[in-house]
Scaffold this motif. Structure first.
Motif, short mmCIF file in Angstrom:
data_model
loop_
_atom_site.label_atom_id
_atom_site.label_comp_id
_atom_site.label_asym_id
_atom_site.label_seq_id
_atom_site.Cartn_x
_atom_site.Cartn_y
_atom_site.Cartn_z
N GLN A 96 30.61 -60.19 -44.18
CA GLN A 96 31.32 -60.60 -42.97
C GLN A 96 32.58 -61.40 -43.33
O GLN A 96 33.62 -61.23 -42.71
CB GLN A 96 30.39 -61.42 -42.06
CG GLN A 96 30.98 -61.74 -40.71
CD GLN A 96 31.27 -60.48 -39.90
OE1 GLN A 96 30.57 -59.48 -40.02
NE2 GLN A 96 32.30 -60.55 -39.09
N GLU A 97 32.48 -62.23 -44.34
CA GLU A 97 33.65 -63.00 -44.79
C GLU A 97 34.74 -62.07 -45.33
O GLU A 97 35.93 -62.28 -45.08
CB GLU A 97 33.23 -64.00 -45.87
CG GLU A 97 32.41 -65.15 -45.34
CD GLU A 97 31.94 -66.05 -46.45
OE1 GLU A 97 32.32 -65.85 -47.62
OE2 GLU A 97 31.16 -66.97 -46.14
N ARG A 155 40.87 -58.52 -42.09
CA ARG A 155 41.49 -58.57 -40.76
C ARG A 155 42.64 -59.56 -40.72
O ARG A 155 43.67 -59.31 -40.11
CB ARG A 155 40.44 -58.93 -39.71
CG ARG A 155 39.52 -57.80 -39.38
CD ARG A 155 38.58 -58.16 -38.28
NE ARG A 155 37.68 -57.03 -38.02
CZ ARG A 155 36.48 -57.14 -37.50
NH1 ARG A 155 36.01 -58.33 -37.15
NH2 ARG A 155 35.74 -56.07 -37.32
N GLU A 156 42.45 -60.70 -41.37
CA GLU A 156 43.51 -61.71 -41.41
C GLU A 156 44.73 -61.18 -42.16
O GLU A 156 45.87 -61.34 -41.72
CB GLU A 156 42.99 -62.98 -42.07
CG GLU A 156 44.01 -64.10 -42.09
CD GLU A 156 43.48 -65.34 -42.77
OE1 GLU A 156 44.33 -66.15 -43.19
OE2 GLU A 156 42.25 -65.49 -42.89
N ILE A 157 44.49 -60.53 -43.29
CA ILE A 157 45.60 -59.96 -44.06
C ILE A 157 46.31 -58.88 -43.25
O ILE A 157 47.54 -58.83 -43.20
CB ILE A 157 45.10 -59.41 -45.41
CG1 ILE A 157 44.68 -60.56 -46.31
CG2 ILE A 157 46.17 -58.55 -46.07
CD1 ILE A 157 44.08 -60.11 -47.61
N ARG A 158 45.53 -58.03 -42.61
CA ARG A 158 46.13 -56.96 -41.81
C ARG A 158 46.95 -57.51 -40.65
O ARG A 158 47.99 -56.98 -40.30
CB ARG A 158 45.05 -56.02 -41.29
CG ARG A 158 45.64 -54.78 -40.66
CD ARG A 158 44.64 -53.76 -40.27
NE ARG A 158 43.30 -54.30 -40.11
CZ ARG A 158 42.28 -53.60 -39.68
NH1 ARG A 158 42.44 -52.35 -39.36
NH2 ARG A 158 41.09 -54.14 -39.56
#
Length: 99
Positions: A4-5, A11-14
């Protein structure tokens, strides 16, 4: 847990990446030039397989296709159009001479 991490990290990078721009289509002149060149090559290949009565007609079509290609190349050069992207004009002049 670590999975999950990892997903959250991706997602944060994207979310930080700029949106992908759609590919730019080829200019119509470039498409027309490639079509004319392909037609010229096909006509040249037909010269070995044409009926003797049709040789003059085929030569006429080859000359017309050759002239079309030359005209389109000159137009493309005037518009600084290149199939390989933005290169300096000196490269374009060496590849496509303007008569």
């Amino acid at each position: 847990m670590w999975r999950q991490e990892l997903i959250e990290w991706f997602r944060e990078i994207r979310s930080r990446m700029p949106p992908a721009s759609p590919p730019t289509p080829d200019p119509p002149l470039l498409k027309e030039l490639w079509q004319a060149h392909e037609q010229f090559r096909c006509l040249e290949n037909q010269i070995n397989h044409v009926d003797p009565d049709m040789v003059e007609y085929l030569v006429f079509r080859i000359n017309a296709a050759e002239r079309l290609c030359a005209t389109l190349w000159q137009t493309a050069r005037r518009e600084n159009l290149a199939a390989w992207g933005d290169l300096p004009n000196e490269v374009c002049r060496s590849v496509v001479p303007l008569n």
